[in-house]
Design a protein around this motif. Structure first.
Motif, PDB file in Angstrom:
ATOM      1  N   PRO A   7       0.834  -1.198   0.000  1.00  0.00           N
ATOM      2  CA  PRO A   7       0.000   0.000   0.000  1.00  0.00           C
ATOM      3  C   PRO A   7       0.876   1.258   0.000  1.00  0.00           C
ATOM      4  O   PRO A   7       2.070   1.185   0.265  1.00  0.00           O
ATOM      5  N   TYR A   8       0.260   2.397  -0.261  1.00  0.00           N
ATOM      6  CA  TYR A   8       0.982   3.671  -0.183  1.00  0.00           C
ATOM      7  C   TYR A   8       1.182   4.068   1.282  1.00  0.00           C
ATOM      8  O   TYR A   8       2.096   4.789   1.612  1.00  0.00           O
ATOM      9  N   GLU A   9       0.242   3.607   2.107  1.00  0.00           N
ATOM     10  CA  GLU A   9       0.295   3.960   3.533  1.00  0.00           C
ATOM     11  C   GLU A   9      -0.455   2.910   4.332  1.00  0.00           C
ATOM     12  O   GLU A   9      -1.254   2.147   3.780  1.00  0.00           O
ATOM     13  N   TYR A  10      -0.184   2.870   5.612  1.00  0.00           N
ATOM     14  CA  TYR A  10      -0.889   1.966   6.514  1.00  0.00           C
ATOM     15  C   TYR A  10      -1.459   2.788   7.676  1.00  0.00           C
ATOM     16  O   TYR A  10      -0.761   3.631   8.239  1.00  0.00           O
ATOM     17  N   ALA A  11      -2.705   2.542   8.024  1.00  0.00           N
ATOM     18  CA  ALA A  11      -3.325   3.266   9.136  1.00  0.00           C
ATOM     19  C   ALA A  11      -4.026   2.280  10.065  1.00  0.00           C
ATOM     20  O   ALA A  11      -4.478   1.217   9.614  1.00  0.00           O
ATOM     21  N   ARG A  12      -4.130   2.637  11.317  1.00  0.00           N
ATOM     22  CA  ARG A  12      -4.769   1.748  12.295  1.00  0.00           C
ATOM     23  C   ARG A  12      -6.235   1.497  11.977  1.00  0.00           C
ATOM     24  O   ARG A  12      -6.760   0.417  12.193  1.00  0.00           O
ATOM     25  N   ILE A 133      -4.538   2.922   0.772  1.00  0.00           N
ATOM     26  CA  ILE A 133      -4.192   2.908   2.195  1.00  0.00           C
ATOM     27  C   ILE A 133      -4.739   1.612   2.794  1.00  0.00           C
ATOM     28  O   ILE A 133      -5.944   1.326   2.685  1.00  0.00           O
ATOM     29  N   LEU A 134      -3.856   0.841   3.383  1.00  0.00           N
ATOM     30  CA  LEU A 134      -4.285  -0.362   4.092  1.00  0.00           C
ATOM     31  C   LEU A 134      -4.657   0.038   5.516  1.00  0.00           C
ATOM     32  O   LEU A 134      -3.913   0.762   6.173  1.00  0.00           O
ATOM     33  N   VAL A 135      -5.829  -0.407   5.979  1.00  0.00           N
ATOM     34  CA  VAL A 135      -6.175  -0.190   7.386  1.00  0.00           C
ATOM     35  C   VAL A 135      -6.184  -1.542   8.091  1.00  0.00           C
ATOM     36  O   VAL A 135      -6.448  -2.574   7.475  1.00  0.00           O
ATOM     37  N   HIS A 136      -5.878  -1.520   9.363  1.00  0.00           N
ATOM     38  CA  HIS A 136      -5.911  -2.767  10.113  1.00  0.00           C
ATOM     39  C   HIS A 136      -7.343  -3.286  10.143  1.00  0.00           C
ATOM     40  O   HIS A 136      -8.272  -2.526  10.374  1.00  0.00           O
ATOM     41  N   VAL A 156       3.935  -9.628   4.496  1.00  0.00           N
ATOM     42  CA  VAL A 156       4.108  -8.597   3.455  1.00  0.00           C
ATOM     43  C   VAL A 156       4.358  -7.234   4.099  1.00  0.00           C
ATOM     44  O   VAL A 156       5.257  -6.492   3.688  1.00  0.00           O
ATOM     45  N   MET A 157       3.590  -6.922   5.151  1.00  0.00           N
ATOM     46  CA  MET A 157       3.737  -5.610   5.791  1.00  0.00           C
ATOM     47  C   MET A 157       5.047  -5.504   6.570  1.00  0.00           C
ATOM     48  O   MET A 157       5.592  -4.412   6.719  1.00  0.00           O
ATOM     49  N   TRP A 158       5.539  -6.624   7.018  1.00  0.00           N
ATOM     50  CA  TRP A 158       6.848  -6.612   7.675  1.00  0.00           C
ATOM     51  C   TRP A 158       7.925  -6.223   6.656  1.00  0.00           C
ATOM     52  O   TRP A 158       8.802  -5.413   6.949  1.00  0.00           O
ATOM     53  N   THR A 159       7.825  -6.753   5.451  1.00  0.00           N
ATOM     54  CA  THR A 159       8.805  -6.391   4.411  1.00  0.00           C
ATOM     55  C   THR A 159       8.592  -4.935   3.970  1.00  0.00           C
ATOM     56  O   THR A 159       9.544  -4.208   3.735  1.00  0.00           O
ATOM     57  N   TRP A 160       7.327  -4.517   3.892  1.00  0.00           N
ATOM     58  CA  TRP A 160       6.991  -3.139   3.495  1.00  0.00           C
ATOM     59  C   TRP A 160       7.656  -2.136   4.440  1.00  0.00           C
ATOM     60  O   TRP A 160       8.190  -1.121   4.003  1.00  0.00           O
ATOM     61  N   LYS A 161       7.630  -2.478   5.723  1.00  0.00           N
ATOM     62  CA  LYS A 161       8.185  -1.566   6.731  1.00  0.00           C
ATOM     63  C   LYS A 161       9.680  -1.338   6.532  1.00  0.00           C
ATOM     64  O   LYS A 161      10.230  -0.356   7.008  1.00  0.00           O
ATOM     65  N   HIS A 162      10.318  -2.263   5.855  1.00  0.00           N
ATOM     66  CA  HIS A 162      11.753  -2.138   5.621  1.00  0.00           C
ATOM     67  C   HIS A 162      12.086  -1.579   4.243  1.00  0.00           C
ATOM     68  O   HIS A 162      13.242  -1.529   3.870  1.00  0.00           O
TER      69      HIS A 162
END
Ligand code: MG
Length: 178
Positions: A7-12, A133-136, A156-162
């Motif tokens: 995603p372009y961004e991640y939000a809670r 935007i991915l939301v939890h 996937v999000m763990w890799t995205w964070k890096h």
């Protein structure tokens, strides 16, 4: 290879996004997934979600619901919101996303997709060339079981964070403390 899931961004959650900033940046259209993004799977809308949409419309956004769920479910959810919708969307097929952009009547680069699933909402948005935007995902208190897909998403999000290049591609659009 994983970038089609980024995603372009991640939000809670949907309320943690700074929509005023998105509007200032020139975004005019919002595509929302319904289940586990706005309410728990299958639930009716709530007064909070109804007024959230009214507020988005007051800010000048055009909105549309894009759901893989059936018509009766989406219509029930949309009863008070009364926005446009597409049901049985067949995500991640980009066709539904492009149809949503067409119904919004806004340029593609002014539209953001918001959803809780990487393999449907985010992959589809990426394939359609849309910001996302991915939301939890909404999880009920005490709900223990989560599907296999969620573990893939965590990975996937763990890799995205890096991968700095793919993070925060919409700039500083998260509200703090929410
Ligand atoms: Mg969903």
């Amino acid at each position: 290879m994983l970038k089609e899931f980024y995603p372009y961004e991640y939000a809670r959650n949907v309320f943690a996004i700074d929509y005023k900033k998105l509007a200032q940046m020139g975004y005019t259209g919002l595509i929302f997934d319904v289940d586990n993004t706005l309410v728990h799977h299958g639930d009716d809308s709530t007064p909070k979600v109804d007024s959230f949409f009214a507020w988005l419309h007051k800010l000048g956004f055009k909105t549309i619901l894009l759901s893989d769920n059936e018509k009766s479910r989406v219509e029930r959810f949309n009863k008070n919101i009364r926005t446009q919708y597409i049901c049985d969307a067949g995500k991640p097929d980009p066709k539904g996303f492009l149809k949503a952009v067409e119904l919004l009547g806004e340029p593609k680069d002014k539209v953001v997709c918001i959803g809780d699933q990487i393999v449907t909402d985010i992959k589809g948005a990426n394939n359609a060339g849309l910001a996302s935007i991915l939301v939890h995902f909404i999880r009920l208190p005490g709900e223990k079981h989560i599907g296999k897909r969620r573990y893939i998403e965590y990975f996937v999000m763990w890799t995205w964070k890096h991968r700095r290049k793919y993070r925060h591609r919409l700039g500083d659009i998260l509200r703090s403390g929410k």
